[in-house]
Write a protein that holds these residues in place. Structure first.
Motif, PDB file in Angstrom:
ATOM      1  N   SER A  97     -23.037 -46.726 -36.135  1.00 26.00           N
ATOM      2  CA  SER A  97     -23.544 -46.591 -37.502  1.00 26.00           C
ATOM      3  C   SER A  97     -22.482 -47.035 -38.520  1.00 26.00           C
ATOM      4  N   LEU A  98     -21.265 -47.317 -38.008  1.00 22.49           N
ATOM      5  CA  LEU A  98     -20.137 -47.736 -38.847  1.00 22.49           C
ATOM      6  C   LEU A  98     -19.895 -49.232 -38.631  1.00 22.49           C
ATOM      7  N   GLU A  99     -19.694 -49.962 -39.756  1.00 26.53           N
ATOM      8  CA  GLU A  99     -19.547 -51.415 -39.658  1.00 26.53           C
ATOM      9  C   GLU A  99     -18.354 -51.812 -38.795  1.00 26.53           C
ATOM     10  N   LYS A 100     -18.521 -52.894 -38.087  1.00 25.56           N
ATOM     11  CA  LYS A 100     -17.492 -53.407 -37.178  1.00 25.56           C
ATOM     12  C   LYS A 100     -16.205 -53.706 -37.957  1.00 25.56           C
ATOM     13  N   GLY A 101     -15.083 -53.262 -37.366  1.00 30.28           N
ATOM     14  CA  GLY A 101     -13.794 -53.474 -38.008  1.00 30.28           C
ATOM     15  C   GLY A 101     -13.328 -52.280 -38.826  1.00 30.28           C
ATOM     16  N   LYS A 102     -14.248 -51.344 -39.127  1.00 22.58           N
ATOM     17  CA  LYS A 102     -13.875 -50.153 -39.892  1.00 22.58           C
ATOM     18  C   LYS A 102     -13.582 -48.992 -38.944  1.00 22.58           C
ATOM     19  N   ILE A 103     -12.706 -48.082 -39.387  1.00 25.26           N
ATOM     20  CA  ILE A 103     -12.331 -46.913 -38.587  1.00 25.26           C
ATOM     21  C   ILE A 103     -12.446 -45.656 -39.459  1.00 25.26           C
ATOM     22  N   HIS A 104     -13.094 -44.632 -38.900  1.00 24.37           N
ATOM     23  CA  HIS A 104     -13.176 -43.328 -39.597  1.00 24.37           C
ATOM     24  C   HIS A 104     -12.417 -42.290 -38.755  1.00 24.37           C
ATOM     25  N   VAL A 105     -11.490 -41.578 -39.401  1.00 23.71           N
ATOM     26  CA  VAL A 105     -10.651 -40.625 -38.668  1.00 23.71           C
ATOM     27  C   VAL A 105     -11.069 -39.178 -39.010  1.00 23.71           C
ATOM     28  N   LYS A 106     -11.353 -38.401 -37.965  1.00 23.14           N
ATOM     29  CA  LYS A 106     -11.575 -36.951 -38.123  1.00 23.14           C
ATOM     30  C   LYS A 106     -10.332 -36.257 -37.573  1.00 23.14           C
ATOM     31  N   GLU A 107      -9.514 -35.753 -38.499  1.00 27.26           N
ATOM     32  CA  GLU A 107      -8.215 -35.193 -38.107  1.00 27.26           C
ATOM     33  C   GLU A 107      -8.366 -33.928 -37.267  1.00 27.26           C
ATOM     34  N   GLY A 108      -7.644 -33.849 -36.178  1.00 24.23           N
ATOM     35  CA  GLY A 108      -7.579 -32.618 -35.401  1.00 24.23           C
ATOM     36  C   GLY A 108      -6.486 -31.710 -35.936  1.00 24.23           C
ATOM     37  N   LYS A 109      -6.293 -30.612 -35.271  1.00 26.15           N
ATOM     38  CA  LYS A 109      -5.240 -29.673 -35.680  1.00 26.15           C
ATOM     39  C   LYS A 109      -4.311 -29.407 -34.502  1.00 26.15           C
ATOM     40  N   PRO A 110      -3.037 -29.203 -34.802  1.00 31.92           N
ATOM     41  CA  PRO A 110      -2.104 -28.967 -33.686  1.00 31.92           C
ATOM     42  C   PRO A 110      -2.330 -27.602 -33.046  1.00 31.92           C
ATOM     43  N   GLY A 111      -1.893 -27.461 -31.817  1.00 31.29           N
ATOM     44  CA  GLY A 111      -1.872 -26.162 -31.157  1.00 31.29           C
ATOM     45  C   GLY A 111      -0.458 -25.606 -31.189  1.00 31.29           C
ATOM     46  N   TYR A 112      -0.325 -24.361 -30.700  1.00 27.93           N
ATOM     47  CA  TYR A 112       0.993 -23.730 -30.780  1.00 27.93           C
ATOM     48  C   TYR A 112       1.244 -22.851 -29.552  1.00 27.93           C
ATOM     49  N   GLN A 113       2.516 -22.797 -29.191  1.00 28.80           N
ATOM     50  CA  GLN A 113       2.969 -21.747 -28.280  1.00 28.80           C
ATOM     51  C   GLN A 113       3.771 -20.777 -29.140  1.00 28.80           C
ATOM     52  N   VAL A 114       3.387 -19.500 -29.057  1.00 25.95           N
ATOM     53  CA  VAL A 114       3.950 -18.505 -29.978  1.00 25.95           C
ATOM     54  C   VAL A 114       4.447 -17.288 -29.209  1.00 25.95           C
ATOM     55  N   ARG A 115       5.596 -16.805 -29.624  1.00 29.73           N
ATOM     56  CA  ARG A 115       6.082 -15.512 -29.131  1.00 29.73           C
ATOM     57  C   ARG A 115       6.020 -14.507 -30.273  1.00 29.73           C
ATOM     58  N   VAL A 116       5.626 -13.282 -29.929  1.00 27.00           N
ATOM     59  CA  VAL A 116       5.606 -12.198 -30.927  1.00 27.00           C
ATOM     60  C   VAL A 116       6.599 -11.135 -30.486  1.00 27.00           C
ATOM     61  N   TRP A 117       7.452 -10.722 -31.454  1.00 33.84           N
ATOM     62  CA  TRP A 117       8.491  -9.730 -31.168  1.00 33.84           C
ATOM     63  C   TRP A 117       8.249  -8.461 -31.974  1.00 33.84           C
ATOM     64  N   LYS A 118       8.547  -7.344 -31.351  1.00 35.26           N
ATOM     65  CA  LYS A 118       8.546  -6.061 -32.069  1.00 35.26           C
ATOM     66  C   LYS A 118      10.003  -5.643 -32.264  1.00 35.26           C
ATOM     67  N   ILE A 119      10.418  -5.531 -33.529  1.00 35.20           N
ATOM     68  CA  ILE A 119      11.790  -5.146 -33.847  1.00 35.20           C
ATOM     69  C   ILE A 119      11.768  -3.715 -34.386  1.00 35.20           C
ATOM     70  N   THR A 120      12.391  -2.822 -33.654  1.00 30.62           N
ATOM     71  CA  THR A 120      12.427  -1.404 -34.020  1.00 30.62           C
ATOM     72  C   THR A 120      13.793  -1.065 -34.607  1.00 30.62           C
ATOM     73  N   THR A 121      13.770  -0.506 -35.814  1.00 30.12           N
ATOM     74  CA  THR A 121      15.011  -0.095 -36.478  1.00 30.12           C
ATOM     75  C   THR A 121      15.047   1.425 -36.560  1.00 30.12           C
ATOM     76  N   TYR A 122      16.118   2.038 -36.013  1.00 31.94           N
ATOM     77  CA  TYR A 122      16.245   3.489 -36.006  1.00 31.94           C
ATOM     78  C   TYR A 122      17.039   3.966 -37.224  1.00 31.94           C
TER      79      TYR A 122
END
Length: 455
Positions: free
Chosen positions: A389-414
């Motif tokens: 449905s898009l004319e030859k020679g044209k490009i349409h970009v649908k941007e994706g989103k990055p993924g992540y590796q994440v660590r979660v820390w619990k910091i306890t202060t006494y």
């Protein structure tokens, strides 16, 4: 034996025979009548034939059954017509009266007749309550006086914890009411006090007082978009299920068990959910914001996390690694009340803010901070698709989103300044694909009409 003895014996035999014959004839003539001394309820039917007894009893029954009864409870009254409510078995009862004392042996019948004349016999009227009309009356009365018991409950007003006292419930004592109606229906007295049963509440003020819940020990809030009607409805429904939930010491809390199924029948609406690495519509969308908020609250209260899963994609309302997805019967959020005391879970929605708090006996003397650390950024993959449905020679970009590796820390202060750092979780969030749509539509060739020349 001499002649005189024979004569005396003969006279005695003749007298006995005559007496017995008289009894036999008397019994034969009166065999179809009710014995003297017999009552049916309050109605005396002694000496009557079956037809006369039936007629007399029917007149009494009809008079009483058409005379209204008044049912009363406190200042409320209800009038009922017994004729509509009870069924009297006149034929059966009259037959019982006719048969009373009757024996195949005429002498036994005579002895019973004499016995009843000195010691009257009372036969109860065969009567029963008609179930359907009674249930209709019961429904009307119950609708006006019955009430469910109300448990004592905690009330949080301006941060102050109060206990609202329990209230007993009541319900109509169905069986006793039936018996009262059957008892009074033949009486001159026409008023019945409706019997009720008190229903004790399960949780009393004393029960809650013993839990020693005194102060707030942790709080966490998230924001949501109020303009998303379905999602907002789902958040409010689930919040009501969690509000004022009490978690005993050592108990494992299950989000799915407490909130229950998220279905249309329960009032849940369609709203956005994550499905197969993309956003789709599903019943109960938004409930995960409750589980996420509660997960963060549990971390801040230093509770033991038993089960928790992150979403496949990042959510907007908490930092990476601090979300908790749920799906009834599949994925749950579970944690253990490891505080050693009772916990009260309080939920509150003000405007666009969802707040959850734990109240307990004593606030911890340590401070807990939850920190997210992005370990790796995962670039979105690229997928090339031909687009006719898009004319030859044209490009349409649908941007994706990055993924992540994440660590979660619990910091306890006494209190003494010591700090303790503990890994809570390591999570992966999937990237979403960048799609390059490459045009394949051939350009249309323009044609010009040929002019014809007239000669």
């Amino acid at each position: 034996m001499n002649r005189k003895s024979y004569i005396i014996f003969g006279i005695l035999f003749l007298w006995i025979a005559t007496f017995l014959l008289g009894i036999y004839i008397f019994e034969a003539r009166n065999s179809k009548k009710v014995f003297e001394g017999i009552y049916i309820g309050q109605v005396y039917v002694g000496g009557l034939t079956e037809a006369k007894a039936r007629e007399k009893l029917a007149n009494f029954v009809n008079t009483r059954l058409r005379d209204p009864l008044i049912l009363q409870y406190s200042d409320k009254t209800w009038n009922i017509i017994p004729e509509e409510l009870v069924e009297v078995q006149i034929e059966k009862t009259v037959h019982e009266a006719i048969s009373a004392g009757k024996s195949k042996n005429f002498l036994f019948r005579f002895f019973n007749r004499v016995k009843f004349s000195f010691n009257p016999k009372k036969i109860e009227l065969a009567i029963k309550i008609k179930d359907e009309p009674f249930q209709k009356i019961l429904e009307i009365i119950s609708g006006e006086i019955a009430c469910e018991p109300k448990n004592a409950e905690f009330k949080i007003i301006d941060g102050i914890i109060r206990i609202e006292k329990e209230k007993e419930g009541i319900k109509v004592d169905e069986e006793n009411l039936k018996q009262e109606i059957l008892k009074i229906v033949w009486s001159e007295k026409r008023k019945i006090s409706v019997p009720v049963i008190a229903i004790k509440p399960e949780i009393t003020q004393e029960t809650l007082s013993k839990m020693n819940i005194k102060e707030e020990i942790a709080s966490f809030s998230t924001k949501f978009d109020k303009t998303q009607a379905g999602r907002s409805t789902n958040i409010r429904l689930a919040a009501e299920k969690l509000k004022n939930y009490i978690i005993p010491p050592g108990e494992i809390f299950s989000f799915n068990n407490v909130v229950g199924k998220r279905t249309i029948e329960e009032g849940y609406k369609e709203a956005p959910i994550f499905l197969n690495n993309k956003v789709s519509a599903g019943i109960g969308g938004g409930v995960c914001q409750l589980s996420t908020t509660l997960y963060n609250l549990a971390l801040l209260a230093d509770l033991e996390i038993i089960e928790r899963s992150n979403h496949s994609l990042p959510v907007s309302y908490v930092p990476l690694g601090r979300d908790a997805t749920v799906n009834y019967g599949v994925i749950d959020l579970k944690f253990k009340n490891s505080t050693g005391g009772y916990l009260l879970l309080y939920t509150e929605i003000k405007g666009d803010t969802l707040t959850m708090k734990f109240y307990g006996s004593k606030k911890s003397d340590k401070k807990i901070n939850i920190v997210s650390e992005v370990v790796k950024r995962i670039p979105p993959p690229v997928n090339i698709k031909e687009d006719y449905s898009l004319e030859k020679g044209k490009i349409h970009v649908k941007e994706g989103k990055p993924g992540y590796q994440v660590r979660v820390w619990k910091i306890t202060t006494y209190n003494d300044g010591r700090q303790e750092k503990k890994l809570v979780s390591t999570d992966i969030y999937n990237p979403t694909t960048t799609i390059l749509y490459v045009g394949k539509k051939e350009p249309q060739t323009q044609t010009h009409p040929v002019e014809s020349q007239k000669s």
